[in-house]
Design a protein around this motif. Structure first.
Motif, short mmCIF file in Angstrom:
data_model
loop_
_atom_site.label_atom_id
_atom_site.label_comp_id
_atom_site.label_asym_id
_atom_site.label_seq_id
_atom_site.Cartn_x
_atom_site.Cartn_y
_atom_site.Cartn_z
N LEU A 100 0.82 -1.21 0.00
CA LEU A 100 0.00 0.00 0.00
C LEU A 100 0.85 1.26 0.00
O LEU A 100 0.32 2.37 -0.11
CB LEU A 100 -0.94 0.00 1.20
CG LEU A 100 -1.94 -1.16 1.24
CD1 LEU A 100 -2.82 -1.07 2.48
CD2 LEU A 100 -2.78 -1.19 -0.02
N LEU A 166 -4.67 3.28 -3.38
CA LEU A 166 -5.80 2.90 -2.53
C LEU A 166 -6.73 4.10 -2.45
O LEU A 166 -6.27 5.24 -2.32
CB LEU A 166 -5.32 2.51 -1.13
CG LEU A 166 -6.39 2.15 -0.10
CD1 LEU A 166 -6.89 0.72 -0.34
CD2 LEU A 166 -5.83 2.26 1.32
N CYS A 189 -3.08 -5.37 -5.08
CA CYS A 189 -4.12 -5.93 -4.21
C CYS A 189 -4.94 -6.96 -4.98
O CYS A 189 -5.34 -6.71 -6.13
CB CYS A 189 -5.02 -4.80 -3.70
SG CYS A 189 -6.27 -5.31 -2.50
N SER A 193 -6.60 -9.94 -0.38
CA SER A 193 -5.95 -8.79 0.23
C SER A 193 -6.97 -7.73 0.62
O SER A 193 -6.83 -7.07 1.66
CB SER A 193 -4.92 -8.18 -0.72
OG SER A 193 -3.87 -9.09 -0.98
N MET A 194 -8.00 -7.53 -0.20
CA MET A 194 -9.03 -6.56 0.14
C MET A 194 -9.76 -6.97 1.41
O MET A 194 -10.11 -6.12 2.25
CB MET A 194 -10.01 -6.41 -1.03
CG MET A 194 -11.12 -5.39 -0.79
SD MET A 194 -10.55 -3.73 -0.28
CE MET A 194 -9.57 -3.26 -1.71
N ILE A 197 -7.53 -5.91 4.20
CA ILE A 197 -7.58 -4.47 4.42
C ILE A 197 -8.83 -4.09 5.21
O ILE A 197 -8.76 -3.33 6.19
CB ILE A 197 -7.56 -3.72 3.06
CG1 ILE A 197 -6.19 -3.89 2.39
CG2 ILE A 197 -7.88 -2.23 3.25
CD1 ILE A 197 -6.15 -3.37 0.96
N VAL A 337 -0.77 -7.93 2.25
CA VAL A 337 -1.53 -7.38 1.13
C VAL A 337 -0.64 -7.39 -0.11
O VAL A 337 0.54 -7.05 -0.04
CB VAL A 337 -1.99 -5.94 1.44
CG1 VAL A 337 -2.52 -5.24 0.18
CG2 VAL A 337 -3.06 -5.95 2.52
#
Length: 496
Positions: A100, A166, A189, A193-194, A197, A337
């Motif tokens: 990120l 992001l 991502c 991974s989402m 998050i 991520v």
């Protein structure tokens, strides 16, 4: 703020449970352990999957057709929401994950990842707040407005040379009603991974509103470490072996599947997506599990065999390629991520009118080989094959099968102060003709389809055919695939 957010205050507990189970399964399937920390903390090469998507981005930018290439989730929040604490929670998660804090630039004629340090002032993580509360709209109209604005945000391309890739937006419907949209570029991502998050933003938000510093487990390695390690691995014997496998597996690729469509394929396609959902069928799920165990294979293999039967019966073709996503996280990367997802092309020979048992043996062999050679990106695997694109078809496959992990039986509930539920705002484009997505615990399914080609009644019929074939596969493993009953009662009555 009055009323703290829940321990998992910004996520659907069921979706988080799915992410955890998927991470565990991916970790068990990880073929290589001990991914080392890369030598240069400020940079890393692109992974093969990133290189493929980056190349597509560059072509789109040069032709003026750049896309958003985003993965995201939308959640509706009920209760008092502290936007300042939410911003801090987002910053906490960005600081935690190197992916990120990554931007991609060209150096010496090629792309590289540049990773900003934790807390770097160049990171622009500003939370966008869209206030609709003053318009005093009724709920249905307000959600329509949110969907329109969310679609515009989802279609906005990410600058690749700025971090983070992001985007977080909060749509305020009232003081106690918000819709939160989180999206990220696919370069940094994937779907799992989402989920990570969303879970971690929730955990950090909860800690912040309670006056505590977030206390998430320390990550020892990050996605850029994996990308560096993977590049080294694929530059050697592993890459040579897997390229040879895919060159043989995909040699002389078949013609595109000629599915029965409602309209001819247009010369220029918009690739708009439609979705048809099917209710769970628990009894069928139980039958599939029992049957798969007896055939020494997995439930997804049985379902893939059924899909191959339907596609063969629809088209009369016997060289069937179906794409399937796979995750390749090693154990120490299950909480990181990044873009770990890959796609494999599963090519099955259905010729000779085999029995169900015989077809399952073919499917099992195809899946085993593909999963053992899934480190090579799909783009690199496809590059081993010479095939000119024609008639607007996606090279090598037009159908995807996406088996999804079951939910946890006891997901963690939301705690007091801030409840949530997912909001389904689908703004994707159809990159294939048809994608069949199936829950493995109860066979709840949905089909994403290209509305340039199909109407919903046609897809509804496809779902009924899939169910009948799965029932027939379980009931008659020694039957030949062209003898299995597939038609619905209405279709049989029409032919009577």
């Amino acid at each position: 703020m009055t009323g703290a957010g829940g321990v998992r205050g910004l996520q659907s507990a069921r979706e988080v449970a799915r992410a955890r189970l998927s991470a565990k399964r991916s970790a068990r399937a990880g073929r290589a352990a001990g991914v080392p920390t890369r030598p240069d903390p400020a940079t890393a090469p692109l992974s093969p999957e990133q290189e493929g998507l980056w190349f597509v981005e560059q072509l789109g930018a040069r032709s003026g057709t750049a896309g958003a290439y985003a993965v995201g989730k939308t959640v509706r929040l009920t209760g008092l929401l502290d936007l300042e604490m939410l911003q801090q929670a987002v910053d906490d998660v960005i600081d935690r994950h190197e992916a990120l804090r990554t931007r991609i630039v060209e150096r010496r004629g090629g792309p590289v990842q540049l990773i900003a340090g934790s807390g770097d002032p160049s990171l622009d993580s500003r939370l966008e707040v869209i206030d609709l509360s003053s318009q005093q709209l009724d709920e249905a109209v307000a959600l329509e407005q949110v969907e329109k604005l969310a679609a515009e945000l989802a279609a906005t391309p990410f600058p690749l040379d700025r971090a983070p890739m992001l985007r977080v937006a909060a749509f305020r419907l009232s003081e106690t009603d918000h819709v939160l949209q989180i999206s990220a570029h696919q370069l940094i991502c994937d779907g799992q991974s989402m989920m990570i998050i969303i879970e971690e933003v929730g955990a950090c938000y909860d800690a912040r509103v309670r006056g505590r510093a977030p206390a998430l487990p320390r990550l020892t390695v990050h996605f850029p470490d994996y990308a560096h390690w993977q590049a080294e691995q694929l530059a050697g014997e592993l890459g040579e072996r897997q390229r040879a496998y895919w060159a043989e597996q995909l040699a002389d690729p078949p013609a595109a599947l000629e599915l029965p469509t409602d309209r001819p394929r247009p010369a220029a396609q918009a690739f708009a997506i439609g979705r048809h959902s099917v209710k769970p069928v628990r009894k069928l799920a139980d039958k599939l599990k029992w049957f798969a165990a007896g055939q020494v294979c997995t439930v997804p293999m049985v379902m893939l065999a059924a899909l191959n039967i339907v596609l063969t019966r629809y088209t009369g073709q016997t060289d069937i390629v179906v794409a399937m996503p796979v995750a390749r996280r090693t154990r120490e990367l299950q909480g990181a991520v990044g873009m770990f997802a890959n796609t494999v092309a599963l090519r099955t020979d259905t010729s000779g009118n085999p029995t169900v048992r015989e077809l399952l043996a073919r499917v099992r062999a195809v899946c085993t080989g593909a999963f053992q050679n899934a480190d090579l990106s799909f783009d690199a695997a496809a590059a081993t094959v010479e095939r000119a694109p024609s008639d607007g078809h996606k090279p090598l496959f037009q159908v995807m099968f996406v088996p999804e992990e079951p939910f946890d039986d006891n997901p963690e509930p939301d705690t007091e102060g801030l409840g949530n539920r997912p909001v389904h705002l689908d703004h994707a484009t159809a990159v294939v003709d048809l994608a069949w997505v199936a829950q493995l615990d109860d066979i709840a399914t949905y089909v994403d389809y290209n509305t340039d080609l199909f109407d919903e009644p046609t897809i509804r019929q496809f779902c009924w055919h899939m169910r009948h074939i799965m029932e027939a596969v379980v009931a008659g493993p020694d039957q030949h695939i062209w003898d299995l009953p597939m038609l619905t009662e209405a279709e049989r009555a029409q032919l009577a």
